[in-house]
Write an enzyme that holds these catalytic residues in place. Structure first.
Site, PDB file in Angstrom:
ATOM      1  N   GLY A  74      52.114 -28.391   9.593  1.00  0.00           N
ATOM      2  CA  GLY A  74      51.933 -29.327   8.491  1.00  0.00           C
ATOM      3  C   GLY A  74      50.966 -28.790   7.447  1.00  0.00           C
ATOM      4  N   THR A  75      49.943 -28.099   7.902  1.00  0.00           N
ATOM      5  CA  THR A  75      48.943 -27.557   6.969  1.00  0.00           C
ATOM      6  C   THR A  75      49.595 -26.557   6.018  1.00  0.00           C
ATOM      7  OG1 THR A  75      47.204 -27.868   8.617  1.00  0.00           O
ATOM      8  CG2 THR A  75      46.737 -26.312   6.842  1.00  0.00           C
ATOM      9  N   ASN A 153      46.383 -40.683   8.437  1.00  0.00           N
ATOM     10  CA  ASN A 153      46.292 -40.359   9.861  1.00  0.00           C
ATOM     11  C   ASN A 153      45.190 -41.131  10.583  1.00  0.00           C
ATOM     12  OD1 ASN A 153      45.118 -38.414   7.927  1.00  0.00           O
ATOM     13  ND2 ASN A 153      44.030 -37.631   9.710  1.00  0.00           N
ATOM     14  N   GLN A 181      52.520 -38.089   9.438  1.00  0.00           N
ATOM     15  CA  GLN A 181      52.325 -39.161  10.425  1.00  0.00           C
ATOM     16  C   GLN A 181      53.516 -40.123  10.523  1.00  0.00           C
ATOM     17  OE1 GLN A 181      50.053 -39.523  12.682  1.00  0.00           O
ATOM     18  NE2 GLN A 181      48.685 -37.877  12.022  1.00  0.00           N
ATOM     19  N   GLY A 202      55.724 -30.737  13.546  1.00  0.00           N
ATOM     20  CA  GLY A 202      56.420 -30.971  14.812  1.00  0.00           C
ATOM     21  C   GLY A 202      55.609 -31.743  15.836  1.00  0.00           C
ATOM     22  N   HIS A 203      54.321 -31.387  15.949  1.00  0.00           N
ATOM     23  CA  HIS A 203      53.587 -31.940  17.097  1.00  0.00           C
ATOM     24  C   HIS A 203      53.201 -33.408  16.944  1.00  0.00           C
ATOM     25  CE1 HIS A 203      49.194 -31.626  15.775  1.00  0.00           C
ATOM     26  NE2 HIS A 203      49.755 -30.885  14.858  1.00  0.00           N
ATOM     27  N   THR A 239      59.819 -14.050  10.772  1.00  0.00           N
ATOM     28  CA  THR A 239      60.962 -14.261  11.663  1.00  0.00           C
ATOM     29  C   THR A 239      60.929 -15.687  12.209  1.00  0.00           C
ATOM     30  OG1 THR A 239      60.873 -11.930  12.248  1.00  0.00           O
ATOM     31  CG2 THR A 239      62.114 -13.377  13.740  1.00  0.00           C
ATOM     32  N   CYS A 327      39.776 -33.428  13.601  1.00  0.00           N
ATOM     33  CA  CYS A 327      38.926 -32.360  13.069  1.00  0.00           C
ATOM     34  C   CYS A 327      37.483 -32.818  12.922  1.00  0.00           C
ATOM     35  CB  CYS A 327      39.438 -31.900  11.711  1.00  0.00           C
ATOM     36  SG  CYS A 327      41.197 -31.733  11.666  1.00  0.00           S
TER      37      CYS A 327
HETATM   38  N1  PLP Z   1      48.604 -33.954   7.511  1.00  0.00           N
HETATM   39  C1  PLP Z   1      48.289 -34.998   8.295  1.00  0.00           C
HETATM   40  C2  PLP Z   1      48.327 -36.374   7.720  1.00  0.00           C
HETATM   41  C3  PLP Z   1      47.917 -34.796   9.633  1.00  0.00           C
HETATM   42  O1  PLP Z   1      47.604 -35.844  10.394  1.00  0.00           O
HETATM   43  C4  PLP Z   1      47.887 -33.475  10.131  1.00  0.00           C
HETATM   44  C5  PLP Z   1      47.464 -33.197  11.526  1.00  0.00           C
HETATM   45  O2  PLP Z   1      46.481 -33.773  12.017  1.00  0.00           O
HETATM   46  C6  PLP Z   1      48.245 -32.424   9.274  1.00  0.00           C
HETATM   47  C7  PLP Z   1      48.596 -32.698   7.970  1.00  0.00           C
HETATM   48  C8  PLP Z   1      48.237 -31.002   9.730  1.00  0.00           C
HETATM   49  O3  PLP Z   1      49.340 -30.699  10.545  1.00  0.00           O
HETATM   50  P1  PLP Z   1      49.299 -29.388  11.478  1.00  0.00           P
HETATM   51  O4  PLP Z   1      48.376 -29.716  12.606  1.00  0.00           O
HETATM   52  O5  PLP Z   1      50.704 -29.201  11.936  1.00  0.00           O
HETATM   53  O6  PLP Z   1      48.828 -28.273  10.637  1.00  0.00           O
END
Ligand code: PLP
Length: 387
Positions: A74-75, A153, A181, A202-203, A239, A327
């Site tokens: 996601g980041t 989140n 989310q 994904g997670h 890849t 975090c």
């Molecule tokens: N954006 C939101 C709203 C999230 O809650 C998170 C993960 O905590 C992320 C982005 C980042 O996702 P990733 O852990 O896959 O980098």
């Protein structure tokens, strides 16, 4: 509880991999290990798996498969959307909110610090919602992109992304939303939300960590963030991680199937948990709008409590929850989301997030409902001066 399975109430931090997802991944980790870019038949299987997953994710979002770009997380998706908007427009102004995930806030701060862009940080209301008029006022002729999260989140509060995206479209400004989310919790229909970029991870939907999605609307121009090979239609080097992509595709299917359960049973668990705690803990309040919220999330302030200590006590009893985002846990900094909503640092530090999933049961809810008032009472006895 220590020898039993943990009671996991931290599904906004990450989720367990669903058995169906794991099953979908295994062949790509064992016998079918071909590189999707190679020329032989084994590679063709990998290419087919990629396309299947693209279709599955596109169905979740109601968009076209070619608009789905697989990333590492996601980041990366969040960073890539901002990067692309700056490069393709040549503009140097970004609008976002004060309560975004660090994937946006830290990247925005980096852009500011290095002089690559100016950033307008929109405030939020006391209940975590966003004033669209403030967004409209902030848009400038040199605005490259507006980035607003679909759901927060930490509090689960929903931003009016359909309206914000439409406003940006009408002004000719690109719009990105971090929807990390949301899958499986609320409907995501990109036919009615005119966003140009949408991030997923994904997670958060019972697929593995280390795989993400960036939706790129076909009308939007795209500048690569990860530069290398010509994978993903030339839009991202690297890849492809077929096993994780196949898992994410299956998870997207499950998220669609489980939406009703999340909106009814999981919401019911959350509401029971919240209502009972509000009744049993004097002064407890919900942080965030009560209705404009994800159905699985509650963020509760227990006035005078030491949230960090409460988390440790809960952990001791086998219960996983969170103080704000994963975090910020472990650091003594109060949550930037809660302070942006006007909570004092003490109120923020006395707040905990509980985020549920389909894997949770009524028995778990009732066990923790019995535990929290007792732990708070113990805290009061140990620190009688806390108010
Ligand atoms: N954006 C939101 C709203 C999230 O809650 C998170 C993960 O905590 C992320 C982005 C980042 O996702 P990733 O852990 O896959 O980098």
């Amino acid at each position: 509880m220590s020898n039993q399975r943990p009671i996991y109430f931290d599904n906004n931090a990450t989720t367990a991999i669903a058995p169906e997802v794991f099953e979908a991944m295994v062949p790509w980790l064992t016998e079918h290990y071909g590189n999707a870019s190679s020329a032989y038949r084994m590679a063709q299987r990998a290419k087919d798996a990629l396309q299947t997953a693209r279709v599955q994710v596109a169905s979740l979002l109601n968009c076209e498969p070619r608009e789905i770009l697989f990333t590492s997380c996601g980041t990366e998706s969040d960073n890539a959307a901002l990067h692309s908007a700056l490069v393709t427009t040549g503009h140097k102004h970004i609008i976002t909110s004060q309560v975004e995930h660090s994937a946006i806030t830290k990247y925005g701060e980096y852009l500011e610090r290095t002089g690559r862009a100016a950033v307008t940080w929109l405030p939020v209301e006391r209940d975590g919602t966003l004033d669209l008029a403030a967004l409209e006022r902030a848009i400038r002729p040199d605005t490259a992109v507006v980035s607003l999260m679909w759901a927060n989140n930490e509090t689960g509060v929903l931003f009016p992304v359909a309206e914000a995206a439409a406003l940006c479209r009408s002004k000719g400004v690109l719009f990105h939303t971090d929807a990390v989310q949301c899958p499986g919790k609320i409907p995501l229909d990109l036919a009615t939300v005119p966003a140009d970029f949408v991030s997923l991870s994904g997670h958060k939907l019972h697929a593995p960590k280390g795989i993400g999605v960036l939706f790129v609307r076909k009308r939007a121009r795209f500048a690569n963030f990860v530069i290398g090979g010509g994978q993903e239609g030339g839009r991202r080097g690297g890849t492809e991680n077929i096993a994780y992509i196949a898992g994410l595709g299956r998870a997207a299917e499950l998220a669609r199937e489980n939406l009703i359960d999340e909106q009814t049973r999981v919401r019911g668990l959350r509401d029971r948990f919240e209502t009972e705690l509000l009744a049993s803990v004097p002064g407890a309040v919900v942080n965030g709008h009560r209705d404009l919220r994800l159905p699985n999330t509650t963020n509760l302030c227990f006035p005078g409590a030491d949230g960090e200590a409460l988390l440790h006590e809960l952990d001791h009893h086998g219960v996983c929850a969170s103080a704000g985002s994963a975090c910020t846990t472990g650091s003594m900094e109060p949550s930037h989301v809660l302070t942006a909503m006007g909570l004092t640092p003490e109120q923020a530090k006395g707040s905990l997030r509980f985020s549920f999933s389909q894997k949770n049961s009524l028995e778990e809810i009732d066990f923790v409902l019995g535990l929290i008032p007792a732990l708070l009472h113990q805290q009061k006895q140990s620190f009688p001066l806390a108010t």
